[in-house]
Design an enzyme around this catalytic site. Structure first.
Site, PDB file in Angstrom:
ATOM      1  N   ASP A 167     -89.760-107.142  51.122  1.00 21.13           N
ATOM      2  CA  ASP A 167     -89.306-106.632  52.412  1.00 21.13           C
ATOM      3  C   ASP A 167     -90.319-106.909  53.534  1.00 21.13           C
ATOM      4  O   ASP A 167     -90.668-106.015  54.282  1.00 21.13           O
ATOM      5  CB  ASP A 167     -89.085-105.114  52.236  1.00 21.13           C
ATOM      6  N   GLU A 421     -93.914-102.394  42.586  1.00 19.69           N
ATOM      7  CA  GLU A 421     -92.504-102.233  42.230  1.00 19.69           C
ATOM      8  C   GLU A 421     -91.909-103.353  41.397  1.00 19.69           C
ATOM      9  O   GLU A 421     -90.839-103.861  41.722  1.00 19.69           O
ATOM     10  CB  GLU A 421     -91.663-102.045  43.494  1.00 19.69           C
ATOM     11  N   TYR A 477     -88.299 -92.527  47.749  1.00 14.72           N
ATOM     12  CA  TYR A 477     -87.544 -92.394  49.003  1.00 14.72           C
ATOM     13  C   TYR A 477     -86.443 -91.337  48.917  1.00 14.72           C
ATOM     14  O   TYR A 477     -85.338 -91.559  49.388  1.00 14.72           O
ATOM     15  CB  TYR A 477     -86.982 -93.772  49.411  1.00 14.72           C
ATOM     16  N   GLU A 515     -95.862 -94.764  48.612  1.00 15.57           N
ATOM     17  CA  GLU A 515     -94.815 -94.991  49.608  1.00 15.57           C
ATOM     18  C   GLU A 515     -93.892 -93.794  49.657  1.00 15.57           C
ATOM     19  O   GLU A 515     -93.491 -93.262  48.619  1.00 15.57           O
ATOM     20  CB  GLU A 515     -93.972 -96.238  49.276  1.00 15.57           C
TER      21      GLU A 515
HETATM   22  C1  EVA Z   1     -88.903 -99.957  52.318  1.00 17.67           C
HETATM   23  N1  EVA Z   1     -89.717 -99.880  50.071  1.00 17.67           N
HETATM   24  O1  EVA Z   1     -87.777 -99.995  51.870  1.00 17.67           O
HETATM   25  C2  EVA Z   1     -90.086-100.267  51.402  1.00 17.67           C
HETATM   26  C3  EVA Z   1     -90.452-101.725  51.393  1.00 17.67           C
HETATM   27  C4  EVA Z   1     -91.625-101.932  50.433  1.00 17.67           C
HETATM   28  O2  EVA Z   1     -90.763-102.174  52.698  1.00 17.67           O
HETATM   29  C5  EVA Z   1     -90.275-100.407  48.976  1.00 17.67           C
HETATM   30  O3  EVA Z   1     -92.311-101.462  48.213  1.00 17.67           O
HETATM   31  O4  EVA Z   1     -89.973 -99.898  47.922  1.00 17.67           O
HETATM   32  C6  EVA Z   1     -91.185-101.580  49.034  1.00 17.67           C
HETATM   33  O5  EVA Z   1     -92.072-103.230  50.474  1.00 17.67           O
HETATM   34  O6  EVA Z   1     -89.113 -99.701  53.481  1.00 17.67           O
END
Ligand code: EVA
Length: 602
Positions: A167, A421, A477, A515
């Protein structure tokens, strides 16, 4: 094992380094005909191109901006006649993703991997006291046999399109400084330091040193403090110096000594190499991450090398602004997601007392163009059972070696991240990463912790690779890719449920969230919030922090991302990824104020 010297260029009485940054000649080579046409001798009809920089965002056409394939750089350089009898080298901070280098038409080096330095020994090929032509044939294609992973497709009109399984925009070019260097025939090739602190029941420190040279003469090492006073010295290529009353390198309170290794011949110094270093230890003690034996909670960001117009080109000004913004939020750490950054970032972090999780470019090991979504949702794939796997593993390990060789003496670097990941659910992945971790364990004289960032599939029940890690890094997330918007009320419950499952495993190691974040347009506000607004980003962070604060083994929070950044085009990206706490031009969103307050107290 690396035999080439990757020491950062310096100037002193025995070494000279000249920057070759500036305006170079440039040309795309879509038919890959340059070698046959002899472009290594002289590049026909070139355009101008700044170095260091990505080429993409200078252009006004899509064909040029999105170019995939081979491209060439060229410049003239003058090699002083007085350098006769010395080793002469050209050093590239990085060329994305692979390069062949020529001097006066003769091939002098090649290198695979777009984020680590390499040197070309041009002693034979250089013409002294004259102009020389330095040429680079570079290529930015992606495949599943190199890192970062992706694919390259050729369109019916013959144009190549490069698609990363990751990404961020596939920025390419000569991204970091290029140097012309003169070294003595007999010279310091490498050195490694490691530390013991609190000796003799007090504040003394032991500095263990190893120096690699390429000749027979004796070696002397010294350590000077910030006032320039010599505080310790040692003899030989392997030994230990004692520093009485050592000033330690502390998080956000750095103290730097200057280490010097000299090769001597009687009273004459044949070669001398100096660099700033910090005396500190890092360790994992139960569920804590310790620096100098004291627990540190990591506060900060996953970042990118990314800025308007420059792309991934290093610029001191951008780095300066980033450190000022990070300090303003009261951060103390960042991860070099998803590749090793320019060396100057680490020099800056050494000076500012920031901790770094240094990451190898092993990203995209989930075969999907939208794997950031799949990963966030815990979709599983198999990746490591493919035919290209042995080649991929070799390339991966080589870059781990190069990264550790380059960065091992930076006090800021406290851990190595060996992946971001990947698929970690199959038996193949377990075998693959066991080999990568085994290789890495042999390389670092400071034995820093090894880790890697796990996506949702790398869960307490399904993941097979977390046991390789000295501390566990999670990318999660909840509240964005899952349980977002109207389902937000479930996000906290689900995140807690996952953390409870981890707790039940009683792993006894620290966890760091490498993250978590929500896309946020700096222009959008709404009461009550909706996804993409600044209010939503704050609510998301507040919810996540509530969870973090209820588990003692969570020892760090690195928000995704420090700033908005460029990605490939797509229906989920509004001219890039907008999860930044700062905009791409480094102005704060509301979330920056929330972090500043939390981290002042944390
Ligand atoms: C995202 N999620 O969706 C981030 C990506 C990142 O930019 C991830 O490790 O799981 C990735 O590169 O914003």
């Amino acid at each position: 094992m690396l035999t080439e010297s990757v020491l950062y260029p310096i100037n002193n009485e025995t070494r000279q380094s000249l920057l070759l940054d500036g305006l170079w000649n440039f040309r795309f080579d879509p038919k890959d005909e340059g070698v046959i046409q002899g472009w290594n001798n002289r590049l026909p009809a070139p355009i101008s191109m700044p170095v260091p920089s990505s080429f993409a965002d200078f252009f006004t056409t899509k064909e040029e901006r999105d170019y995939g394939g081979t491209f060439w750089y060229e410049r003239e350089l003058f090699v002083p006649r007085e350098w006769e009898g010395s080793r002469i080298k050209v050093r590239f901070g990085s060329v994305t993703h692979r390069a062949v280098v020529y001097l006066n038409g003769v091939e002098v080096a090649s290198h695979e991997g777009g984020f680590l330095p390499f040197t070309a020994d041009v002693t034979e090929a250089a013409r002294l006291g004259e102009k020389n032509i330095l040429t680079v044939r570079a290529n930015n294609e992606l495949s599943e046999a190199a890192i970062p992973c992706g694919m390259t497709v050729t369109r019916p009109d013959g144009r190549k399109v490069v698609k990363g399984y990751f990404d961020f925009f596939n920025y390419s070019g000569i991204h970091r400084s290029v140097w012309l260097m003169r070294e003595q025939e007999e010279s310091v090739q490498d050195y490694s330091l490691s530390y013991e602190i609190g000796l003799n029941g007090g504040t003394d420190a032991a500095v263990h040193f190893q120096v690699r040279t390429n000749g027979p003469h004796p070696v002397r090492v010294t350590l000077h403090d910030e006032e320039g006073k010599e505080v310790a010295r040692g003899e030989g290529t392997d030994g230990v110096m004692t520093v009485p009353n050592a000033r330690l390198w502390q998080v956000r309170n750095a103290y730097l000594y200057t280490f010097t290794a000299e090769i001597t011949d009687g009273g004459r110094v044949i070669d001398s190499y100096s660099e700033q270093v910090g005396i500190r230890t890092v360790s994992i003690e139960g569920e804590k991450i310790c620096v100098n034996g004291k627990p540190v909670y990591l506060k900060g960001f996953g970042k990118h090398e990314d800025f308007e117009v420059l792309g991934k080109g290093f610029h001191w000004g951008v780095a300066k602004r980033d450190f000022e913004c990070m300090k303003w939020t009261n951060a103390n750490c960042f991860r070099t997601s998803h590749y090793p950054y320019a060396e100057e970032w680490y020099q800056f972090a050494d000076r500012e007392g920031f901790l770094i999780i240094d990451e190898v470019p092993a990203v995209g090991m989930l075969p999907s163009l939208m794997n950031f979504v799949d990963a966030g949702q815990g979709k599983t794939y198999s990746f490591f059972d493919r035919p290209d796997m042995p080649k991929l593993k070799q390339v991966h390990i080589a870059q781990v070696e190069e990264m550790i060789a380059r960065d091992k003496n930076h006090p800021s670097v406290f851990a190595w991240s060996l992946f971001n990941e990947p698929e970690t659910t199959s038996e193949f992945s377990k075998e693959y990463f066991t080999d990568v971790f085994d290789a890495a364990r042999k390389l670092d004289p400071q034995n820093r912790p090894l880790t890697g960032a796990l996506e949702k599939g790398g869960s307490p029940d399904g993941g097979r690779c977390h046991s390789l890690c000295d501390f566990i890094c999670l990318n999660r997330y909840y509240g964005w890719y899952i349980n977002g918007g109207v389902d937000f009320d479930d996000a906290e419950k689900e995140l807690r449920a996952e953390m409870d499952r981890w707790a039940a495993l009683k792993l006894g190691v620290p966890f760091v969230f490498t993250e978590f974040g929500a896309d946020t347009l700096a222009s959008e506000h709404k009461l009550p919030s909706v996804m993409w607004t600044q209010e939503y980003q704050n609510e998301y962070l507040e919810m996540t922090f509530r969870v973090f604060d209820s588990y003692d083994f969570i020892q760090g929070e690195l928000v995704w991302n420090f700033a908005d950044f460029q990605t490939a085009e797509g229906i989920l990206r509004v001219n890039g990824n907008k999860k930044g706490v700062f905009t791409r031009t480094r102005q704060p969103k509301d979330a920056a104020f929330l972090l500043r307050k939390r981290w002042a107290e944390k």
